[in-house]
Scaffold this motif. Structure first.
Motif, PDB file in Angstrom:
ATOM      1  N   MET A   1       0.846  -1.177   0.000  1.00  0.00           N
ATOM      2  CA  MET A   1       0.000   0.000   0.000  1.00  0.00           C
ATOM      3  C   MET A   1       0.891   1.240   0.000  1.00  0.00           C
ATOM      4  O   MET A   1       1.811   1.362   0.792  1.00  0.00           O
ATOM      5  N   SER A   2       0.601   2.153  -0.878  1.00  0.00           N
ATOM      6  CA  SER A   2       1.345   3.405  -0.979  1.00  0.00           C
ATOM      7  C   SER A   2       0.668   4.474  -0.114  1.00  0.00           C
ATOM      8  O   SER A   2      -0.524   4.722  -0.245  1.00  0.00           O
ATOM      9  N   VAL A   3       1.444   5.078   0.769  1.00  0.00           N
ATOM     10  CA  VAL A   3       0.917   6.114   1.659  1.00  0.00           C
ATOM     11  C   VAL A   3       1.287   7.479   1.094  1.00  0.00           C
ATOM     12  O   VAL A   3       2.443   7.719   0.759  1.00  0.00           O
ATOM     13  N   GLN A   4       0.306   8.359   0.979  1.00  0.00           N
ATOM     14  CA  GLN A   4       0.528   9.716   0.483  1.00  0.00           C
ATOM     15  C   GLN A   4       0.667  10.655   1.681  1.00  0.00           C
ATOM     16  O   GLN A   4      -0.311  10.939   2.368  1.00  0.00           O
ATOM     17  N   TRP A   5       1.883  11.115   1.936  1.00  0.00           N
ATOM     18  CA  TRP A   5       2.155  12.001   3.071  1.00  0.00           C
ATOM     19  C   TRP A   5       1.947  13.448   2.665  1.00  0.00           C
ATOM     20  O   TRP A   5       2.265  13.849   1.554  1.00  0.00           O
ATOM     21  N   GLN A   6       1.422  14.229   3.585  1.00  0.00           N
ATOM     22  CA  GLN A   6       1.225  15.668   3.374  1.00  0.00           C
ATOM     23  C   GLN A   6       2.008  16.417   4.442  1.00  0.00           C
ATOM     24  O   GLN A   6       1.835  16.191   5.630  1.00  0.00           O
ATOM     25  N   LYS A   7       2.888  17.312   3.986  1.00  0.00           N
ATOM     26  CA  LYS A   7       3.700  18.099   4.908  1.00  0.00           C
ATOM     27  C   LYS A   7       2.891  19.258   5.469  1.00  0.00           C
ATOM     28  O   LYS A   7       2.099  19.878   4.760  1.00  0.00           O
ATOM     29  N   SER A   8       3.102  19.556   6.731  1.00  0.00           N
ATOM     30  CA  SER A   8       2.420  20.675   7.367  1.00  0.00           C
ATOM     31  C   SER A   8       2.770  21.983   6.663  1.00  0.00           C
ATOM     32  O   SER A   8       3.904  22.190   6.253  1.00  0.00           O
ATOM     33  N   SER A   9       1.801  22.855   6.562  1.00  0.00           N
ATOM     34  CA  SER A   9       2.044  24.162   5.948  1.00  0.00           C
ATOM     35  C   SER A   9       2.937  25.037   6.832  1.00  0.00           C
ATOM     36  O   SER A   9       3.451  26.050   6.384  1.00  0.00           O
TER      37      SER A   9
END
Length: 63
Positions: A1-9
């Motif tokens: 499973m590929s996890v899509q990480w989002q960096k904090s603004s």
């Protein structure tokens, strides 16, 4: 499973000292940019509680 990480603004441009979030099924993953192998797993409700607690503590911190 590929996890899509989002960096904090709020993270810096260099990428250090950042917090990243990922939404996986019914869980929220958190990790620090400097230690990406260590992940915290929680629920969306738990993350909201954590954020509220941090904000509350910051408001009551002596200057």
């Amino acid at each position: 499973m590929s996890v899509q990480w989002q960096k904090s603004s709020f993270s810096g441009a260099g990428g250090e000292n950042c917090v990243e979030l990922a939404d996986v099924e019914s869980h929220i993953l958190l990790r620090e940019g400097e230690s990406p192998a260590t992940e915290l797993v929680g629920s969306p409700v738990g993350l909201l509680g954590l954020i509220r607690e941090i904000k509350s503590a910051a408001r009551h911190e002596p200057e």
